[in-house]
Design a protein around this motif. Structure first.
Motif, short mmCIF file in Angstrom:
data_model
loop_
_atom_site.label_atom_id
_atom_site.label_comp_id
_atom_site.label_asym_id
_atom_site.label_seq_id
_atom_site.Cartn_x
_atom_site.Cartn_y
_atom_site.Cartn_z
N ASN A 263 0.98 -1.11 0.03
CA ASN A 263 -0.06 0.01 -0.09
C ASN A 263 0.86 1.37 0.05
O ASN A 263 0.40 2.48 -0.16
CB ASN A 263 -1.02 -0.16 1.13
CG ASN A 263 -0.23 -0.02 2.56
OD1 ASN A 263 1.06 -0.40 2.53
ND2 ASN A 263 -0.82 0.75 3.87
N THR A 276 2.73 0.72 9.89
CA THR A 276 2.39 -0.61 9.31
C THR A 276 2.16 -0.88 7.81
O THR A 276 1.33 0.27 7.29
CB THR A 276 1.00 -1.00 9.86
OG1 THR A 276 1.41 -1.32 11.33
CG2 THR A 276 0.73 -2.58 9.47
N THR A 278 1.08 -2.76 4.35
CA THR A 278 0.03 -3.81 4.10
C THR A 278 0.45 -4.40 2.67
O THR A 278 0.67 -3.59 1.73
CB THR A 278 -1.49 -3.27 4.04
OG1 THR A 278 -1.55 -2.60 5.18
CG2 THR A 278 -2.25 -4.43 3.83
N THR A 280 -0.69 -7.13 -0.51
CA THR A 280 -1.83 -7.61 -1.10
C THR A 280 -1.36 -8.75 -2.13
O THR A 280 -0.57 -8.37 -3.07
CB THR A 280 -2.82 -6.63 -1.80
OG1 THR A 280 -3.10 -5.68 -0.70
CG2 THR A 280 -3.83 -7.31 -2.37
N ASN A 306 3.60 -8.95 10.93
CA ASN A 306 2.54 -8.31 10.57
C ASN A 306 2.77 -6.85 9.75
O ASN A 306 1.94 -6.25 9.18
CB ASN A 306 1.65 -7.70 11.43
CG ASN A 306 1.25 -8.94 12.36
OD1 ASN A 306 0.80 -9.94 11.72
ND2 ASN A 306 1.46 -8.86 13.82
N LYS A 308 4.69 -4.21 10.53
CA LYS A 308 4.92 -3.12 11.30
C LYS A 308 6.28 -2.79 11.42
O LYS A 308 7.22 -3.57 11.81
CB LYS A 308 4.26 -3.14 12.78
CG LYS A 308 4.35 -2.01 13.54
CD LYS A 308 3.80 -2.34 14.99
CE LYS A 308 4.13 -1.01 15.84
NZ LYS A 308 3.32 -1.19 17.24
#
Length: 440
Positions: A263, A276, A278, A280, A306, A308
Motif C-alpha cells: 500500500n 504498518t 500492508t 496484497t 505483520n 509493522k
C-alpha cells in the motif's frame, strides 16, 4: 534296373513306417505354444497309426523314422534335431517336423513373449493451476521391451487432476490425488488372433468360460483406461499379465502467488516512530498467501510478521515482503529514518534594579533545528513591566523646629512661600500638596 531300385526304396520306406508291425500314418505337434524369451521347450510328437497299437510298439516304430526339424524364423525361435525349441527373441515363428522320404509333417506355432516384472513411476509430482498445469508421468514397465502389454492409468480424484491414456496428468483444482499406473494386456485384433481363438477355447473348461473369453477379446481399446477386475483374464491364452504390477504417484495441485503489492513503497520516519505496511497477494485464491517480512538493516529499522516497521536509528533501509511459497515474488518499501527533533530550550535571565527601575531581560534563542525536520520556535516572551515608582511620601507633621524655605530640609521647595515654619497651623497650606498657592 532303375525301376528295380525305385521299388526297393519304396518298399524300404513302407517297411520303416510299418516297423514292428505298426503302421505310422501321421505325426502331430502342439498347435500353438507360448514361450518366454530365453526359455527352452521340448516338443513332443504324437504318432498316428491305422489301428490301435501298444505304446511300446509305436515308440519302437517311431525310433526308426528319419525326422527333420526346421524353424521359419530363427531370430524368434530355434529348434535342434531332437525337437528342443529355444525362444530367442520376441515374435512368432513356425516349427515344423517332417518325416524324410514321406509326405508326413506337422507344424506348431511358437510365440515368444517378454513378460513384465514391474512398473516404475515417480513417487510424487506437483502441478500449478496458473503455471505448469500438466506433466507427463513418465512411468515405464520393466523390462521396457515387454510384449503384448501396455500401461494404463487411473486418477483417484478427477476433480483435482485427470490423466489420459498416454500418462499425461492435468491439474484441475487445488488439492491432492493419486495416479495409479498398472499393466494391462495389449493384443491387437488381427486375423491371426481370430483364427487362433479356437485354440484358446480348447483350454477353457466350459462353454460359459468360452463366452466370457470372447467378450473380453471384443472389449474396445478405450476400456484400458479403467483397470479390469482380473487382468489375467484378458489374455488367458498366453497368461503374460502378472497380477499386482502397479505403481502409485501422489499429485499435489496448487495455485501460485503471481504478485505482491504494497500500500506504500517509500516513506520517512523519525527515530522511535513506526508505520504498518500492508501487502496484497495476487491472485486472491493463491494456495499459500503468506508473506514473510525482512529488513535490509535492522540497526536502522525493524519489521515484524505483520508488516509493522519501527525506526531504530537514522539511516536508510529496505523493507521487503516475500512470498513464502515462491521466493522469486517480492515487493520493497524504501525507508528513510531521521533523528528525532531537539526540544526547544528558552532561557530568560534578568538583572535586578533598585526600587523603581525596570528589569532588563536577556533571551537565549533555541538551538538551530535540523533542516529536514521543521521545529516550532516560540516568539520571545515580552519583558516584564518595570515596577512602578513609589509615590512620594506625605510629609510628616514636624515635631518642632524651623524649616528654612529653599534649604536642604525644604527638598522640593514646598515651603518656600510660607516664610518661617513655626509649626503652628498645618492647614494654611491649601495647595493640596502642590507647590502652588491659592489664587495663582
Amino acid at each position: 534296373m532303375k525301376k528295380k531300385f525305385a521299388w526297393i526304396a519304396v518298399i524300404a520306406m513302407v517297411l520303416s513306417l510299418v516297423g514292428c508291425g505298426v503302421d505310422i500314418t501321421s505325426v502331430s505337434l502342439p498347435t500353438d505354444i507360448v514361450m518366454e524369451k530365453g526359455v527352452t521347450q521340448q516338443l513332443e510328437i504324437e504318432y498316428g497309426t491305422k489301428a490301435d497299437a501298444e505304446q511300446e510298439k509305436i515308440a519302437e516304430a517311431a525310433s526308426k523314422l528319419n525326422l527333420t526339424w526346421t524353424s521359419s524364423d530363427e531370430e524368434v525361435a530355434t529348434v535342434d534335431e531332437t525337437g528342443l525349441v529355444t525362444a530367442v527373441g520376441a515374435g512368432e515363428a513356425d516349427i515344423t517336423v517332417s518325416v524324410s522320404d514321406a509326405n508326413i509333417s506337422s507344424t506348431t506355432h511358437v510365440k515368444v513373449v517378454i513378460t513384465p516384472t514391474g512398473v516404475e513411476a515417480p513417487d510424487s509430482i506437483e502441478l500449478v493451476t496458473n503455471g505448469e498445469n500438466s506433466k507427463a508421468l513418465g512411468a515405464k514397465m520393466t523390462p521396457e521391451d515387454a510384449t503384448e502389454v501396455k500401461l494404463a492409468y487411473e486418477s483417484s480424484d478427477e476433480s483435482v487432476a485427470t490423466v489420459d491414456e498416454n500418462g499425461v496428468v492435468t491439474a484441475v483444482a487445488d488439492g491432492e490425488c493419486v495416479i495409479t499406473t498398472y499393466v494391462t494386456a495389449d493384443i491387437p485384433a488381427t486375423a491371426e488372433s481370430a483364427e487362433a481363438k479356437p485354440v484358446v477355447d480348447e483350454v477353457v473348461s466350459s462353454e460359459a468360460e468360452v463366452a466370457d473369453s470372447a467378450a473380453d477379446s471384443e472389449t474396445p481399446d478405450d476400456a484400458v483406461a479403467s483397470e479390469p477386475e482380473d487382468t489375467t483374464d484378458i489374455d488367458s491364452s498366453f497368461g503374460v499379465v502378472p497380477d499386482g504390477l502397479s505403481a502409485e504417484t501422489k499429485v499435489t495441485v496448487t495455485t501460485k502467488v503471481e504478485q505482491i503489492t504494497l500500500n506504500k513503497t517509500e516513506g520517512i520516519l523519525t527515530v522511535g516512530n513506526s508505520v504498518t505496511v500492508t501487502a496484497t497477494v495476487t491472485p486472491d485464491n493463491a494456495t499459500n498467501a503468506t508473506v514473510n517480512w525482512t529488513s535490509s538493516d535492522e540497526t536502522v529499522a525493524t519489521v515484524d510478521s505483520n508488516g509493522k516497521v519501527t525506526a531504530v536509528a537514522a539511516g536508510s533501509a529496505t523493507i521487503t515482503a516475500t512470498s513464502e511459497s515462491d521466493g522469486d515474488v517480492s515487493a520493497d518499501y524504501a525507508l528513510t529514518v531521521n533523528k528525532a527533533a531537539a526540544k526547544p530550550a528558552t532561557n530568560y535571565s534578568g538583572t535586578g534594579s533598585s526600587a523603581g527601575a525596570a528589569t532588563t531581560p536577556s533571551y537565549t534563542a533555541p538551538s538551530t533545528p535540523s533542516a529536514s525536520t521543521p521545529t516550532y520556535v516560540p516568539e520571545p516572551a515580552p519583558a516584564p513591566a518595570p515596577d512602578p515608582a513609589p509615590a512620594p511620601a506625605e510629609p510628616s507633621q514636624p515635631s518642632g523646629g524651623d524649616i528654612v524655605p529653599g534649604s536642604t530640609e525644604d527638598y522640593d521647595n514646598r515651603y518656600k512661600d510660607f516664610g518661617q515654619w513655626s509649626g503652628t497651623d498645618w492647614t494654611q497650606d491649601s495647595s493640596c500638596g502642590t507647590n502652588q498657592t491659592e489664587g495663582d
